[in-house]
Design a protein around this motif. Structure first.
Motif, PDB file in Angstrom:
ATOM      1  N   VAL A 122      -1.609   3.743 -10.450  1.00 35.65           N
ATOM      2  CA  VAL A 122      -1.367   5.192 -10.414  1.00 35.65           C
ATOM      3  C   VAL A 122      -2.048   5.949 -11.551  1.00 35.65           C
ATOM      4  O   VAL A 122      -2.226   7.166 -11.458  1.00 35.65           O
ATOM      5  CB  VAL A 122       0.150   5.503 -10.434  1.00 35.65           C
ATOM      6  CG1 VAL A 122       0.823   4.893  -9.207  1.00 35.65           C
ATOM      7  CG2 VAL A 122       0.810   5.006 -11.704  1.00 35.65           C
ATOM      8  N   ILE A 131       1.903   2.221  -3.444  1.00 40.72           N
ATOM      9  CA  ILE A 131       0.827   2.843  -4.227  1.00 40.72           C
ATOM     10  C   ILE A 131       0.694   4.319  -3.872  1.00 40.72           C
ATOM     11  O   ILE A 131       0.527   5.170  -4.746  1.00 40.72           O
ATOM     12  CB  ILE A 131      -0.499   2.101  -3.997  1.00 40.72           C
ATOM     13  CG1 ILE A 131      -0.414   0.692  -4.579  1.00 40.72           C
ATOM     14  CG2 ILE A 131      -1.675   2.870  -4.614  1.00 40.72           C
ATOM     15  CD1 ILE A 131      -1.644  -0.161  -4.330  1.00 40.72           C
ATOM     16  N   TRP A 132       0.787   4.642  -2.568  1.00 42.68           N
ATOM     17  CA  TRP A 132       0.686   6.036  -2.161  1.00 42.68           C
ATOM     18  C   TRP A 132       1.857   6.857  -2.685  1.00 42.68           C
ATOM     19  O   TRP A 132       1.691   8.020  -3.071  1.00 42.68           O
ATOM     20  CB  TRP A 132       0.601   6.148  -0.640  1.00 42.68           C
ATOM     21  CG  TRP A 132      -0.759   5.828  -0.105  1.00 42.68           C
ATOM     22  CD1 TRP A 132      -1.110   4.774   0.692  1.00 42.68           C
ATOM     23  CD2 TRP A 132      -1.966   6.551  -0.339  1.00 42.68           C
ATOM     24  NE1 TRP A 132      -2.458   4.783   0.965  1.00 42.68           N
ATOM     25  CE2 TRP A 132      -3.011   5.875   0.350  1.00 42.68           C
ATOM     26  CE3 TRP A 132      -2.278   7.701  -1.060  1.00 42.68           C
ATOM     27  CZ2 TRP A 132      -4.323   6.313   0.323  1.00 42.68           C
ATOM     28  CZ3 TRP A 132      -3.591   8.146  -1.080  1.00 42.68           C
ATOM     29  CH2 TRP A 132      -4.598   7.465  -0.394  1.00 42.68           C
ATOM     30  N   ARG A 133       3.051   6.260  -2.692  1.00 42.79           N
ATOM     31  CA  ARG A 133       4.210   6.971  -3.276  1.00 42.79           C
ATOM     32  C   ARG A 133       3.977   7.212  -4.762  1.00 42.79           C
ATOM     33  O   ARG A 133       4.251   8.313  -5.282  1.00 42.79           O
ATOM     34  CB  ARG A 133       5.496   6.161  -3.064  1.00 42.79           C
ATOM     35  CG  ARG A 133       6.085   6.259  -1.685  1.00 42.79           C
ATOM     36  CD  ARG A 133       7.534   5.788  -1.655  1.00 42.79           C
ATOM     37  NE  ARG A 133       7.680   4.411  -2.140  1.00 42.79           N
ATOM     38  CZ  ARG A 133       7.576   3.340  -1.373  1.00 42.79           C
ATOM     39  NH1 ARG A 133       7.301   3.488  -0.086  1.00 42.79           N
ATOM     40  NH2 ARG A 133       7.727   2.129  -1.872  1.00 42.79           N
ATOM     41  N   ALA A 175       1.116   7.402  -6.280  1.00 38.22           N
ATOM     42  CA  ALA A 175       0.048   8.393  -6.425  1.00 38.22           C
ATOM     43  C   ALA A 175       0.590   9.804  -6.213  1.00 38.22           C
ATOM     44  O   ALA A 175       0.228  10.749  -6.937  1.00 38.22           O
ATOM     45  CB  ALA A 175      -1.067   8.103  -5.430  1.00 38.22           C
ATOM     46  N   PHE A 176       1.471   9.961  -5.219  1.00 40.60           N
ATOM     47  CA  PHE A 176       2.073  11.267  -4.947  1.00 40.60           C
ATOM     48  C   PHE A 176       2.820  11.794  -6.162  1.00 40.60           C
ATOM     49  O   PHE A 176       2.631  12.950  -6.580  1.00 40.60           O
ATOM     50  CB  PHE A 176       3.031  11.142  -3.748  1.00 40.60           C
ATOM     51  CG  PHE A 176       3.896  12.354  -3.529  1.00 40.60           C
ATOM     52  CD1 PHE A 176       3.377  13.493  -2.928  1.00 40.60           C
ATOM     53  CD2 PHE A 176       5.231  12.354  -3.922  1.00 40.60           C
ATOM     54  CE1 PHE A 176       4.176  14.610  -2.725  1.00 40.60           C
ATOM     55  CE2 PHE A 176       6.033  13.460  -3.717  1.00 40.60           C
ATOM     56  CZ  PHE A 176       5.509  14.598  -3.117  1.00 40.60           C
ATOM     57  N   MET A 224       0.824  -1.209   0.000  1.00 45.58           N
ATOM     58  CA  MET A 224       0.000   0.000   0.000  1.00 45.58           C
ATOM     59  C   MET A 224       0.862   1.264   0.000  1.00 45.58           C
ATOM     60  O   MET A 224       0.537   2.265  -0.635  1.00 45.58           O
ATOM     61  CB  MET A 224      -0.928  -0.010   1.217  1.00 45.58           C
ATOM     62  CG  MET A 224      -1.872   1.185   1.271  1.00 45.58           C
ATOM     63  SD  MET A 224      -2.980   1.309  -0.164  1.00 45.58           S
ATOM     64  CE  MET A 224      -4.114  -0.031   0.188  1.00 45.58           C
ATOM     65  N   ALA A 225       1.983   1.227   0.721  1.00 42.93           N
ATOM     66  CA  ALA A 225       2.874   2.391   0.772  1.00 42.93           C
ATOM     67  C   ALA A 225       3.407   2.728  -0.619  1.00 42.93           C
ATOM     68  O   ALA A 225       3.543   3.896  -0.988  1.00 42.93           O
ATOM     69  CB  ALA A 225       4.031   2.124   1.740  1.00 42.93           C
TER      70      ALA A 225
END
Length: 287
Positions: A234, A4-6, A8-9, A1-2
């Motif tokens: 993303v 994916i957030w990176r 997305a950022f 999950m981390a």
């Protein structure tokens, strides 16, 4: 999950950079010829990429694929000229909405030009993408202008550039590909620019630098996003390009987008996302 957030950022930053790029080009186009704007972008790009290439040693610049580098540069040159020309005359939100067609054109190139196997689902998604473009352009209900056609043509040229990069990345690092594109773009744009050159003043430098930097950061952040997470995870954040550019268009140029542009853009992006997911699965991705 981390991861994916990176991803997305970085994709959100890429979307914002793309919006800033289009807005700065639009601002500069009131004073400078399109060819000169493309030259400045290449000039700033070469200054940014040289330190990255030099850090790894100049020997990395050796290549046996100069013809493919020339092809990639030619496609990118034609794509930027046609897109920036369209940008002068139509809302930047419309330009962004139509730019989502680029992966759709890549599918056409894969199936019709490169003779790759494209399944029925991807062909169906391609048709949906073009139907979305028709909703935006609305031939028969609205007059189809030359600038609108130029933007559509730029998507085809960008697809050619993306396809060329796909071949080059099998043997060349990304920094080398970017270096050769900017290096080859300099004489290609400088020579015709000399005939229409408009000398920039000090007041123009911020916009010129923002244009050059945002063009570079858009590609850099996009690459970081795809490196951090699977493309299918993303890509939804890439749609933020439309509200970002629509917002800048409203703030800077008092432009508004009608509901048909949003509907058409949604259809194009849905087809693009579907194609991206299919390609990710085909390459063993997580999506």
């Amino acid at each position: 999950m981390a991861a994916i957030w990176r991803g997305a950022f970085w994709m959100v930053l890429a979307a914002l950079s793309f919006a800033v790029l289009l807005a700065s080009v639009r601002l500069l186009s009131d004073k400078f010829p399109t060819i000169e704007i493309v030259f400045v972008r290449a000039l700033v790009g070469i200054f940014l990429i040289v330190p990255m290439v030099a850090r790894n040693g100049l020997s990395r610049l050796r290549t046996r694929r100069l013809p493919m580098h020339f092809a990639r540069t030619g496609f990118a040159f034609a794509a930027m000229l046609s897109m920036y020309y369209g940008l002068i005359h139509i809302p930047i939100g419309d330009v962004t909405a139509l730019s989502f067609l680029i992966p759709v054109f890549c599918t056409l190139a894969a199936g019709l030009v490169l003779r790759e196997e494209v399944d029925a689902a991807r062909w169906a998604a391609t048709v949906v993408g073009f139907l979305g473009a028709l909703v935006i352009v609305r031939p028969g209900m609205e007059s189809v202008s030359l600038p609108m056609l130029a933007v559509l043509l730029s998507c085809a040229f960008y697809a050619g550039a993306w396809t060329s990069v796909k071949f080059l990345t099998t043997t060349e690092p990304a920094s080398v590909i970017v270096f050769y594109m900017n290096l080859m773009m300099l004489p290609l744009t400088l020579i015709p620019s000399l005939f229409v050159w408009v000398a920039p003043g000090w007041e123009d430098l911020p916009a010129l630098l923002v244009m050059g930097l945002s063009g570079w950061t858009a590609h850099f952040c996009q690459a970081r996003a795809f490196a951090a997470a699977d493309a299918s995870a993303v890509m939804p954040f890439d749609f933020l390009r439309l509200p970002f550019t629509a917002g800048l268009g409203w703030l800077l140029f008092a432009e508004t987008l009608d509901v048909w542009t949003w509907i058409g853009a949604g259809a194009i992006f849905a087809s693009t996302y579907f194609i991206t997911v299919r390609e990710s699965r085909g390459r063993g991705g997580q999506g």
